[in-house]
Scaffold this motif. Structure first.
Motif, short mmCIF file in Angstrom:
data_model
loop_
_atom_site.label_atom_id
_atom_site.label_comp_id
_atom_site.label_asym_id
_atom_site.label_seq_id
_atom_site.Cartn_x
_atom_site.Cartn_y
_atom_site.Cartn_z
N ARG A 44 -3.28 -4.27 16.43
CA ARG A 44 -4.17 -3.54 15.54
C ARG A 44 -5.37 -2.89 16.21
NH1 ARG A 44 -5.04 -2.62 10.39
NH2 ARG A 44 -7.14 -2.54 9.54
N THR A 48 0.84 -1.20 0.00
CA THR A 48 0.00 0.00 0.00
C THR A 48 0.87 1.24 0.00
OG1 THR A 48 -1.72 1.23 1.21
CG2 THR A 48 -0.13 -0.01 2.53
N CYS A 79 -9.92 -4.86 4.31
CA CYS A 79 -8.63 -4.25 4.70
C CYS A 79 -7.41 -5.04 4.25
CB CYS A 79 -8.57 -4.10 6.23
SG CYS A 79 -9.76 -2.93 6.90
N ASP A 125 -0.05 4.47 7.10
CA ASP A 125 -0.41 3.82 8.36
C ASP A 125 -1.15 2.52 8.11
OD1 ASP A 125 0.51 6.19 9.64
OD2 ASP A 125 -1.49 7.09 9.44
N GLY A 126 -0.97 1.56 9.01
CA GLY A 126 -1.68 0.29 8.91
C GLY A 126 -0.97 -0.80 9.69
N THR A 127 -1.17 -2.02 9.23
CA THR A 127 -0.58 -3.19 9.89
C THR A 127 0.06 -4.08 8.84
OG1 THR A 127 -2.41 -3.15 11.48
CG2 THR A 127 -1.02 -5.12 11.47
N ARG A 165 -0.30 3.92 1.43
CA ARG A 165 -0.74 4.65 2.62
C ARG A 165 0.32 4.56 3.71
NH1 ARG A 165 -6.89 3.03 3.85
NH2 ARG A 165 -6.50 4.50 5.56
N ARG A 208 -9.20 0.61 10.73
CA ARG A 208 -9.71 0.31 9.39
C ARG A 208 -8.64 0.56 8.33
NH1 ARG A 208 -13.02 -3.11 9.28
NH2 ARG A 208 -13.51 -2.47 7.15
N THR A 209 -7.42 0.67 8.76
CA THR A 209 -6.30 0.88 7.84
C THR A 209 -5.92 -0.45 7.18
OG1 THR A 209 -4.85 0.63 9.74
CG2 THR A 209 -5.38 2.89 9.05
N PRO A 210 -5.07 -0.42 6.16
CA PRO A 210 -4.72 -1.66 5.45
C PRO A 210 -3.99 -2.67 6.33
CG PRO A 210 -4.13 0.26 4.14
CD PRO A 210 -4.49 0.77 5.50
N ILE A 211 -4.23 -3.94 6.04
CA ILE A 211 -3.44 -5.05 6.59
C ILE A 211 -2.69 -5.66 5.41
CG2 ILE A 211 -3.45 -7.27 7.78
CD1 ILE A 211 -6.20 -6.54 8.92
N ARG A 234 2.44 -2.78 13.77
CA ARG A 234 1.62 -1.61 13.43
C ARG A 234 2.55 -0.54 12.88
NH1 ARG A 234 -0.42 2.89 16.39
NH2 ARG A 234 0.49 2.05 18.31
#
Length: 313
Positions: free
Chosen positions: A252, A113, A287, A117-119, A115, A256-259, A131
């Motif tokens: 997490r 991704t 996600c 932020d995420g996991t 983006r 609702r951020t990407p995994i 994270r």
């Protein structure tokens, strides 16, 4: 023309990619394992140097504007020393650009991704969940290495396969297709329950002759046996997936951020990967995504103006 180099130093293999500022791929190479945690540092650096030279073959080194290396097991105490060795290695390949070392989870996340932020859930040779905040590691679950952690990793699967085979061999465990499969992989010919103590000693000796990370090569035996319906292998797969999902949940919450899933075990079409993706999609629908090439993602990071802050420098 500006070029950017990304590298990924895994325990089993290393990768390098060279891209233009547009992201167009100009060179790539795959080499031997180059993680200095899993291999002797000099051997790891030699492997990295060879992979870097192969990726740069035929390209003008003077056009390279940045290099980012993603590395598993990167601790703050060794980061500065490794960064200095990486800079030296880059100069040896004719590069005069800034070089940065980041955790491989950062490059793995960027491979899935854009983006910040995420996991990221990694399961290849090792395993763990992290994270990511502003493309930096914020919180970690597992990633403790093969001896005391990395549950659900390729090494973990291989170790569990050997344990199941030994238990079937000496009567402590249920019969399993892993016994002939694992012993054939280790010894060149399958053993059966009648092989007794001498057979078990041969298996143990074969395991100890190789470095621990070599157990990861037995992970496909677990996948094959589970796919064929072997109950013991199915149980190993279930425990692996449960551990990986638990690691994600630990860092997490309800985000609702990407995994991003990365690594050969969880990112590919394996029973562990299938079961893990299904569980994650059920809990966090929409996600989950699978990482692409981490070396190419590292090269993309090298082209970003904030790469120094990602590397903590």
């Amino acid at each position: 023309m500006a070029l950017y180099v990304g590298m990924d130093a895994g325990g089993s293999r290393s990768r390098a990619a060279v891209v233009e500022a547009t992201g167009a791929l100009r060179g790539a190479a795959v080499g031997a394992g180059a993680n200095p945690v899993s291999h002797a540092p000099d051997r790891a650096l030699d492997a990295l140097a060879g992979t870097l030279r192969a990726a740069l073959a035929g390209l003008p080194a003077a056009d390279v504007r940045g290099l980012v290396l993603g590395l598993a097991g990167l601790g703050a105490s060794g980061a500065d020393a490794l960064a200095a060795r990486l800079a030296e290695l880059a100069r040896g390949a004719g590069l005069a650009c800034p070089t940065h070392v980041v955790g491989d989870v950062v490059t793995a996340f960027a491979a899935g991704t854009a983006r910040p932020d995420g996991t990221v859930l990694v399961s290849g040779t090792g395993a763990g969940a992290v994270r990511i905040v502003a493309r930096r590691e914020a919180e970690v679950a597992d990633c403790h290495g093969w001896l005391v952690g990395d549950e659900g990793s390729g090494v973990w699967l291989g170790r569990e396969a050997v344990r199941a085979a030994l238990a079937a061999l000496d009567g402590r465990g249920a019969p399993t297709a892993l016994l002939p499969a694992v012993t054939a992989a280790l010894l060149g010919a399958p053993l059966h329950p009648g092989a007794g103590r001498r057979g078990a000693e041969r298996v143990v000796a074969a395991v100890h002759r190789e470095p621990p990370i070599a157990l990861a090569r037995l992970a496909p035996q677990v996948s094959a046996a589970a796919t064929a319906g072997d109950a013991v292998a199915v149980g190993i797969v279930a425990r692996a997936a449960d551990a990986l999902v638990a690691a994600v949940a630990a860092v997490r919450g309800d985000a609702r951020t990407p995994i991003v899933l990365a690594g050969s075990v969880v990112g590919g079409p394996t029973p562990v990967g299938d079961r893990t993706r299904s569980a994650l999609e059920e809990r966090w629908p929409g996600c989950v995504r699978v990482a692409g090439d981490p070396a190419r993602a590292a090269a993309w990071l090298a082209a970003q103006p904030y790469v120094s802050s990602i590397a903590g420098r």
